[in-house]
Design a protein around this motif. Structure first.
Motif, short mmCIF file in Angstrom:
data_model
loop_
_atom_site.label_atom_id
_atom_site.label_comp_id
_atom_site.label_asym_id
_atom_site.label_seq_id
_atom_site.Cartn_x
_atom_site.Cartn_y
_atom_site.Cartn_z
N CYS A 120 0.79 -1.29 -0.06
CA CYS A 120 0.06 0.04 -0.07
C CYS A 120 0.97 1.17 -0.05
N SER A 121 1.71 1.42 0.85
CA SER A 121 2.79 2.43 0.90
C SER A 121 4.01 2.03 1.83
N LYS A 122 4.94 3.01 1.67
CA LYS A 122 6.16 2.70 2.61
C LYS A 122 5.81 2.65 4.02
N MET A 123 5.00 3.79 4.31
CA MET A 123 4.56 3.69 5.98
C MET A 123 3.95 2.40 6.16
N VAL A 124 3.09 1.97 5.47
CA VAL A 124 2.18 0.93 5.93
C VAL A 124 3.33 -0.25 5.63
N GLU A 125 4.50 -0.42 4.84
CA GLU A 125 5.04 -1.28 4.85
C GLU A 125 6.16 -1.51 6.06
N HIS A 126 6.51 -0.26 6.74
CA HIS A 126 7.08 -0.10 8.02
C HIS A 126 6.30 -0.64 9.09
N VAL A 127 5.07 -0.21 9.49
CA VAL A 127 4.40 -0.73 10.46
C VAL A 127 4.02 -2.25 10.50
N CYS A 128 4.05 -2.82 8.97
CA CYS A 128 3.73 -4.14 8.55
C CYS A 128 5.24 -5.00 9.31
N ASN A 129 6.40 -4.58 8.72
CA ASN A 129 7.58 -5.21 9.16
C ASN A 129 7.88 -5.07 10.73
N ALA A 130 7.56 -3.95 11.34
CA ALA A 130 7.78 -3.81 12.73
C ALA A 130 6.92 -4.94 13.49
N TYR A 131 5.42 -5.03 12.72
CA TYR A 131 4.77 -6.14 13.41
C TYR A 131 5.34 -7.33 13.34
N LEU A 132 5.70 -7.65 12.36
CA LEU A 132 6.14 -9.00 11.77
C LEU A 132 7.50 -9.39 12.65
N GLU A 133 8.35 -8.32 12.99
CA GLU A 133 9.55 -8.49 13.73
C GLU A 133 9.28 -8.79 15.39
N ARG A 134 8.17 -8.35 15.68
CA ARG A 134 8.10 -8.76 17.25
C ARG A 134 8.06 -9.88 17.75
N PRO A 135 7.48 -11.01 17.19
CA PRO A 135 7.80 -12.34 17.66
C PRO A 135 9.17 -12.85 17.52
N TYR A 136 9.72 -12.54 16.42
CA TYR A 136 11.16 -12.77 16.19
C TYR A 136 12.28 -12.35 16.80
N SER A 137 11.97 -11.00 17.40
CA SER A 137 13.09 -10.46 18.10
C SER A 137 13.18 -11.12 19.47
N ASN A 138 12.31 -11.54 20.04
CA ASN A 138 12.15 -12.45 21.26
C ASN A 138 11.40 -13.78 21.02
N PRO A 139 12.12 -14.77 20.46
CA PRO A 139 11.38 -15.96 20.11
C PRO A 139 11.18 -16.85 21.59
N PHE A 140 11.69 -16.47 22.77
CA PHE A 140 11.44 -17.28 23.76
C PHE A 140 10.01 -16.85 24.31
N SER A 141 9.68 -15.81 24.05
CA SER A 141 8.41 -15.25 24.76
C SER A 141 7.24 -16.03 23.91
N THR A 142 7.51 -16.28 22.61
CA THR A 142 6.26 -16.68 22.01
C THR A 142 6.32 -18.19 21.70
N MET A 143 7.17 -18.84 22.26
CA MET A 143 7.27 -20.32 21.63
C MET A 143 7.76 -21.08 22.92
N LEU A 144 9.00 -20.86 23.64
CA LEU A 144 9.48 -21.74 24.58
C LEU A 144 9.07 -21.41 25.98
N ALA A 145 8.41 -20.11 26.23
CA ALA A 145 8.15 -19.78 27.61
C ALA A 145 7.19 -20.70 28.33
N PRO A 146 6.36 -21.36 27.74
CA PRO A 146 5.57 -22.27 28.35
C PRO A 146 6.25 -23.52 28.82
#
Length: 193
Positions: free
Chosen positions: A36-62
């Motif tokens: 859609c736009s560079k700004m939307v791309e920026h928000v989407c990329n940041a959204y997608l990076e959240r779980p990968y920046s701390n994989p422990f919290s999303t998958m291994l924590a339990p």
């Protein structure tokens, strides 16, 4: 043209996208939305990076304390084990499956090391009806040929046996011993369920 900061988290548009739009989209739709736009791309990329920046919290924590995660990742690297199943799907789909088990696919030679990691952290081996031994006995079997387990028919002939470990909270880890390539087994088994 609006500044990029208007679309970041904490801004009206950023919050709307992060809380109301992006969680409802699958990965393919998010990828298309980035066009859609560079700004939307920026928000989407940041959204997608959240779980990968701390994989422990999303998958291994339990399944383990945070302090054990680096050692577990190192062990997975050394044994070439792969996490698959509901926990991995939850990680990649940015969602969660309540009570999902942790399925670890590994070559037979690595099963003992992976299981021992969890046993050292309070898990207990729960043998199925064809496993007439203690988990510690696996260390004495040098190869699949020495393994005393009976032939077990799974949905995939590549799966040799499944070793279930459970902790006091009821969280289950399945260490899946395979005969062939780990990725071949996963792609032919998990994707067909």
């Amino acid at each position: 043209m609006a500044s990029e900061s208007v679309y970041t988290s904490g801004s009206l548009w950023g919050d709307v996208m992060n809380q109301q739009i992006l969680p409802r989209l699958n990965l393919y739709e998010i990828q298309k939305f980035t066009l859609c736009s560079k700004m939307v791309e920026h928000v989407c990329n940041a959204y997608l990076e959240r779980p990968y920046s701390n994989p422990f919290s999303t998958m291994l924590a339990p399944f383990m304390p945070q302090t054990a995660a680096p050692a577990f990742r190192q062990l997975m690297s050394e044994t070439h084990a792969v996490i698959s199943g509901a926990s991995a799907l939850a990680f990649f789909n940015l969602g969660s499956f309540v009570g999902a088990d942790l399925d670890i696919y590994a070559n037979f030679a690595s099963v003992f090391h992976l299981g021992s990691f969890f046993i050292a952290r309070g898990y207990h081996f729960i043998p199925h009806k064809r496993q007439h031994f203690q988990f510690v006995d696996l260390a004495s079997y040098v190869s699949m040929d020495d393994y005393p387990g009976e032939d077990v028919l799974y949905l995939s002939p590549a799966i040799m046996d499944v070793f279930t470990l459970i902790n006091s909270a009821g969280r289950r880890v399945h260490v899946i011993a395979i005969r062939l390539s780990i990725m071949h087994t996963i792609l032919c088994f998990d994707s067909s369920e």
